[in-house]
Design a protein around this motif. Structure first.
Motif, PDB file in Angstrom:
ATOM      1  N   LEU A 210       0.847  -1.194   0.000  1.00 45.25           N
ATOM      2  CA  LEU A 210       0.000   0.000   0.000  1.00 45.25           C
ATOM      3  C   LEU A 210       0.880   1.240   0.000  1.00 45.25           C
ATOM      4  O   LEU A 210       1.754   1.392   0.863  1.00 45.25           O
ATOM      5  N   ARG A 211       0.633   2.126  -0.978  1.00 50.13           N
ATOM      6  CA  ARG A 211       1.371   3.374  -1.085  1.00 50.13           C
ATOM      7  C   ARG A 211       0.366   4.526  -1.103  1.00 50.13           C
ATOM      8  O   ARG A 211      -0.583   4.517  -1.893  1.00 50.13           O
ATOM      9  N   VAL A 212       0.588   5.514  -0.247  1.00 45.97           N
ATOM     10  CA  VAL A 212      -0.303   6.666  -0.152  1.00 45.97           C
ATOM     11  C   VAL A 212       0.519   7.936  -0.302  1.00 45.97           C
ATOM     12  O   VAL A 212       1.493   8.144   0.427  1.00 45.97           O
ATOM     13  N   HIS A 213       0.109   8.786  -1.242  1.00 42.80           N
ATOM     14  CA  HIS A 213       0.776  10.070  -1.462  1.00 42.80           C
ATOM     15  C   HIS A 213      -0.271  11.166  -1.361  1.00 42.80           C
ATOM     16  O   HIS A 213      -1.301  11.129  -2.036  1.00 42.80           O
ATOM     17  N   GLU A 214      -0.006  12.157  -0.502  1.00 48.24           N
ATOM     18  CA  GLU A 214      -0.947  13.258  -0.308  1.00 48.24           C
ATOM     19  C   GLU A 214      -0.217  14.590  -0.429  1.00 48.24           C
ATOM     20  O   GLU A 214       0.944  14.708  -0.023  1.00 48.24           O
ATOM     21  N   SER A 215      -0.919  15.602  -0.976  1.00 46.85           N
ATOM     22  CA  SER A 215      -0.277  16.905  -1.170  1.00 46.85           C
ATOM     23  C   SER A 215      -1.325  17.986  -1.371  1.00 46.85           C
ATOM     24  O   SER A 215      -2.525  17.714  -1.474  1.00 46.85           O
ATOM     25  N   LYS A 216      -0.852  19.235  -1.417  1.00 45.88           N
ATOM     26  CA  LYS A 216      -1.674  20.402  -1.740  1.00 45.88           C
ATOM     27  C   LYS A 216      -2.897  20.521  -0.842  1.00 45.88           C
ATOM     28  O   LYS A 216      -4.004  20.825  -1.293  1.00 45.88           O
ATOM     29  N   GLY A 217      -2.693  20.313   0.440  1.00 50.02           N
ATOM     30  CA  GLY A 217      -3.785  20.493   1.395  1.00 50.02           C
ATOM     31  C   GLY A 217      -4.799  19.383   1.432  1.00 50.02           C
ATOM     32  O   GLY A 217      -5.769  19.445   2.190  1.00 50.02           O
ATOM     33  N   ARG A 218      -4.622  18.345   0.618  1.00 53.73           N
ATOM     34  CA  ARG A 218      -5.562  17.224   0.599  1.00 53.73           C
ATOM     35  C   ARG A 218      -4.982  16.081   1.427  1.00 53.73           C
ATOM     36  O   ARG A 218      -4.332  15.189   0.908  1.00 53.73           O
TER      37      ARG A 218
END
Length: 483
Positions: A210-218
């Motif tokens: 499982l890979r999770v990438h989050e950015s830009k306030g999300r």
């Protein structure tokens, strides 16, 4: 005179004589739109698209930035036609193994129902590998139900810029893809009233990667992961703002996890860490401006009250540990100096290839890390040049006990030393002299550099080869870094 009927070999269409299987492999490297364009070459190519096991629909290669409605409709009709033919001509088609939708300029905001039908069709076609990547507008206009992804065949799934939800956000979804083992969520909104990843792991109960990438306030992951099957977990949060601050608590209830890559703002606390099987950990832990302010505040005596000692205790059985400059800062300021013993650690990587991090904390922690890793064999320092004296840190040398550094190196059993980003400065050379002169078990030293000038490179190599070595087995290899 007899005419020469011998055909010039260079004018023959040799590629068309290749077997269907070979031609399909060649077409698999093209987008489906590009592969379809070969149908006009000859009758030999007219039906090959039906045999290609990979479908790649990418609107960025088919539509220009100023596309009109006609272009959008043509592309969407093309996708419809290809999927219809695959669905209705199964007897003359090869199984679909991999499908990719990269719709950056059109997508669910254009026709949500149609895009949903596309996804349902490729699921029914038995795709093993599915990529769904959409543009920015997808967040506000399209939510994908877990039930749409119901498949007995799906093994790998990548979703970018969508919302994953359940028809009732107060309950967990039923399992939908029991064969799914690999999932990548890139900027995906998760809706569930409980721990967000709990819904994901309920829908895909046999996930291993499982890979999770989050950015830009999300930012939707709340910090909780609980799975008996998960073997690899990667979480990366881009440090683009501090608006959302640290997570209140991070928990890894993952007894089977062997690989952890965790890049995030430091959480307020860490608990319920079941990481008994962990082999490799890569940590990039960032202190926010607020945490640094609290750290430096007069009422905090230089430290943030909450520390990361629990996290490092939880990963103490790893064999491979990589700490970024920010992670070193966090370990120094928020561990209360409680570094556990890493009895199983054989490879330690410190630093970053980019110019980041200060020398004081690096050299302050190095002795403790070496002493706490009695079986360490490989030491990797990314960017030694980043940990030499800076103009604004004239006095940092006087704050360190270089005897501690020397003693820790002398007692270490490190056999392999790797240095990247080496520039051959005088202070770097001084530190290399310390490493080679004190590490008595060294067998291999690998130094990579970016020096372009041949004369400068020869000087750099000669300087390193002339250094005294505490180990008679030590070999030094100097390698130019690739551009």
């Amino acid at each position: 005179m007899k005419s020469n009927k011998n055909e010039n070999p260079s004018s023959r269409d040799l590629i068309s004589t290749l077997p269907d299987g070979v031609l399909c492999i060649i077409l698999s490297f093209l987008t489906t739109k590009e592969a379809a364009s070969t149908q006009v070459l000859s009758k030999r190519w007219s039906n090959l698209l039906q045999l290609v096991p990979i479908l790649d629909f990418d609107d960025s290669l088919s539509l220009n930035s100023k596309m009109g409605r006609e272009q959008i409709q043509v592309f969407m009709k093309f996708v419809e036609k290809v999927l219809w033919e695959r669905e209705n001509k199964k007897n003359s088609s090869s199984p679909v193994k991999k499908v990719s939708f990269k719709l950056s300029r059109i997508g669910p905001h254009e026709n949500p129902t149609l895009v949903l039908q596309w996804i349902e069709k490729v699921i029914k076609l038995g795709a093993l590998d599915l990529c769904l990547s959409f543009g920015e507008l997808s967040y506000r206009n399209f939510c994908l139900l877990y039930s749409v992804l119901e498949s007995k065949a799906l093994v790998n799934l990548r979703i970018r810029r969508l919302c994953l939800t359940h028809h009732d956000v107060t309950t967990l979804p039923d399992p939908v893809s029991p064969s799914l083992t690999t999932l990548f969520l890139d900027s995906v909104k998760l809706t569930y009233d409980g721990p967000r990843l709990e819904a994901v792991l309920s829908a895909f109960p046999n996930l291993e990667n499982l890979r999770v990438h989050e950015s830009k306030g999300r930012y939707y992951w709340d910090g909780s992961v609980s799975s008996p099957t998960l073997k690899r977990f990667v979480y990366r949060r881009d440090a683009d703002d501090d608006a959302f601050g640290p997570k209140p608590c991070v928990m890894f209830d993952t007894p089977g996890l062997v690989y952890l890559e965790y890049s995030d703002v430091v959480a307020d606390k860490y608990e319920n860490l079941r990481l008994d099987s962990l082999v490799e950990a890569r940590l990039d832990l960032l202190l926010t401006e607020d945490q640094i302010t609290r750290r430096d505040g007069p009422d905090n005596v230089g430290f943030v009250p909450v520390d990361v000692s629990t996290l490092f205790m939880g990963i103490r059985n790893v064999k491979i540990l990589c700490l970024s400059p920010d992670a070193l800062d966090t370990l120094y300021y928020r561990s209360d100096k409680k570094i556990p013993v890493f009895n199983n650690l054989i490879s330690l990587s410190l630093g970053s290839d980019r110019s980041h991090g200060g020398p004081y904390i690096f050299w302050k922690l190095l002795p403790s890390l070496l002493l706490k890793a009695p079986n360490l064999q490989t030491l990797i320092i990314k960017g030694l040049v980043h940990y030499v004296k800076k103009g604004w840190e004239v006095g940092w040398h006087r704050l360190l006990s270089w005897d501690d550094v020397s003693d820790a190196l002398s007692s270490s059993g490190v056999k392999v030393l790797q240095i990247t980003g080496y520039k051959g400065t005088g202070e770097e050379l001084s530190h290399m002299e310390c490493f080679l002169g004190k590490l008595s078990h060294l067998e291999m030293v690998r130094v990579t550099h970016k020096v372009a000038d041949d004369g400068e490179r020869r000087r750099l190599v000669n300087d390193l080869l002339c250094l005294h070595k505490a180990s008679s087995k030590c070999k030094v290899h100097v390698i130019k870094e690739s551009a």
